[in-house]
Enzyme design. Structure first.
Site, PDB file in Angstrom:
ATOM      1  CD  GLU A 164     -11.543  -7.721  -3.862  1.00 33.53           C
ATOM      2  OE1 GLU A 164     -12.585  -7.161  -4.193  1.00 33.53           O
ATOM      3  OE2 GLU A 164     -11.472  -8.942  -3.624  1.00 33.53           O
ATOM      4  N   GLY A 185     -18.569  -6.603  -4.490  1.00 38.54           N
ATOM      5  CA  GLY A 185     -19.255  -7.804  -4.007  1.00 38.54           C
ATOM      6  C   GLY A 185     -20.726  -7.517  -3.750  1.00 38.54           C
ATOM      7  N   GLY A 186     -21.051  -7.236  -2.497  1.00 40.29           N
ATOM      8  CA  GLY A 186     -22.445  -7.061  -2.081  1.00 40.29           C
ATOM      9  C   GLY A 186     -23.235  -6.090  -2.954  1.00 40.29           C
ATOM     10  N   GLY A 223     -16.873  -7.133   2.625  1.00 38.79           N
ATOM     11  CA  GLY A 223     -18.138  -7.536   3.230  1.00 38.79           C
ATOM     12  C   GLY A 223     -18.324  -7.053   4.658  1.00 38.79           C
ATOM     13  CG  HIS A 266     -12.051 -13.132  -3.877  1.00 33.73           C
ATOM     14  ND1 HIS A 266     -12.395 -13.345  -2.560  1.00 33.73           N
ATOM     15  CD2 HIS A 266     -12.659 -11.979  -4.249  1.00 33.73           C
ATOM     16  CE1 HIS A 266     -13.192 -12.353  -2.162  1.00 33.73           C
ATOM     17  NE2 HIS A 266     -13.374 -11.517  -3.162  1.00 33.73           N
ATOM     18  CG  ASN A 285     -16.820 -11.891  -6.512  1.00 33.45           C
ATOM     19  OD1 ASN A 285     -17.427 -12.899  -6.896  1.00 33.45           O
ATOM     20  ND2 ASN A 285     -15.915 -11.932  -5.546  1.00 33.45           N
ATOM     21  CD1 TRP A 286     -22.676 -10.459  -9.457  1.00 34.01           C
ATOM     22  CD2 TRP A 286     -24.035 -11.979 -10.399  1.00 34.01           C
ATOM     23  NE1 TRP A 286     -23.312  -9.859 -10.516  1.00 34.01           N
ATOM     24  CE2 TRP A 286     -24.156 -10.763 -11.111  1.00 34.01           C
ATOM     25  CE3 TRP A 286     -24.784 -13.074 -10.817  1.00 34.01           C
ATOM     26  CZ2 TRP A 286     -25.005 -10.622 -12.210  1.00 34.01           C
ATOM     27  CZ3 TRP A 286     -25.629 -12.936 -11.898  1.00 34.01           C
ATOM     28  CH2 TRP A 286     -25.740 -11.716 -12.589  1.00 34.01           C
ATOM     29  CE  LYS A 287     -17.677 -11.458  -2.324  1.00 38.43           C
ATOM     30  NZ  LYS A 287     -17.149 -11.112  -1.037  1.00 38.43           N
ATOM     31  CD  GLU A 345     -15.155 -13.947  -0.121  1.00 40.58           C
ATOM     32  OE1 GLU A 345     -15.717 -14.442  -1.104  1.00 40.58           O
ATOM     33  OE2 GLU A 345     -15.499 -12.857   0.374  1.00 40.58           O
ATOM     34  CB  SER A 396     -17.256  -2.199   2.227  1.00 39.41           C
ATOM     35  OG  SER A 396     -17.322  -3.398   2.971  1.00 39.41           O
TER      36      SER A 396
END
Ligand code: PEP
Length: 252
Positions: free
Chosen positions: A168, A234-235, A174, A96, A9-11, A98, A213
């Site tokens: 998640e 993610g990251g 993150g 998600h 997930n590149w956001k 977010e 993470s």
């Protein structure tokens, strides 16, 4: 055998040219990971087309990070499921944390988005997970149960065959804090039980990904657990090397 999936997930990261480079890097290194691991990348809407072109000839699949709740029409700024499908997406991340937290997505909206995803042949990656206060109050089981009952229970048996769940915990996204492998297994097994209560044996086939993470150093331990079928990353999905190394964490 359940599908093994590593989804990135590149956001809201990367410019189009950077996204293309990243996708090319993943495709170039893909051969270092067992072919039974399915890789999915989910770039921002703006680069879907270019990333799709960069991935041509590889088995890396494409997903979007969201879609509209409506099919088309006067919804300024929205992107329809039909549009992302037309650009080559096979998956769409829905629910998600977010999106739930910053854009007020509710189960009602998510039911509509799921409907749009299926109507356009997309496989939803439906996210569930509790926040820190809910975990500390020991409410995590109830939270994910409600998130599943209010949305996933509305699917038909046929739709359920094309669903990926991502667990998640919001406190791990993150933050550098990861759920322990045992914490992940405990709740993944519970999620599978909740799915089985509605869909029976088909729940055994549903991939349940861990997200929060997840990185090369912890993926292998988490993925080794019985009910963890991969990760939503993610990251660490923003570096091809790390993303691929996470895929190398599969030993089963
Ligand atoms: C995510 O937001 O889907 C996620 C898992 O992020 P991170 O890996 O950066 O915690």
């Amino acid at each position: 055998m359940r599908k093994k999936i590593v989804a990135g997930n590149w956001k809201m990261n990367t410019l189009p040219a950077e996204g293309v480079e990243l996708a090319k890097g993943v495709a170039a290194g893909r051969g270092t990971v067992c072919p039974s691991v399915n890789f999915i990348v989910c770039p921002p809407f703006t680069h879907l087309s270019e990333v799709a072109a960069a991935l041509k000839g590889s088995d890396i699949e494409l997903g979007a990070q969201n879609c509209a709740a409506e099919a088309k029409g006067a919804y300024t700024g929205e992107v329809a499921a039909s549009m992302i499908a037309a650009l080559g997406c096979k998956y769409v991340i829905l629910g998600h944390s977010e999106r739930r937290q910053y854009y007020g997505e509710t189960s009602e909206t998510l039911n509509k988005k799921m409907e749009q995803a299926y109507a356009n042949g997309l496989t939803p990656i439906y996210c569930v997970g509790e926040n820190l206060a809910e975990r500390e109050a020991d409410k995590h089981f109830d939270v994910v149960k409600a998130q599943i009952e209010e949305v996933v229970y509305n699917l038909t048996a046929e739709q359920f065959k094309h669903l990926v769940i991502a667990y998640e915990p919001v406190w791990a996204i993150g933050t550098g804090k990861t759920a322990t492998a045992d914490q992940a297994q405990e709740i993944h097994a519970y999620i599978r039980k909740v799915l089985a209560a509605k869909f029976g044996e088909a729940a055994d086939e549903c991939p349940i990904l861990y997200g929060g993470s997840c990185k090369p150093s912890n993926a292998a331990e988490i993925f080794a657990k019985q009910d963890v079928d991969g990760g939503l990353i993610g990251g660490a999905a923003l570096k091809a090397e790390d993303f691929l190394a996470i895929g190398q964490g599969f030993s089963k």
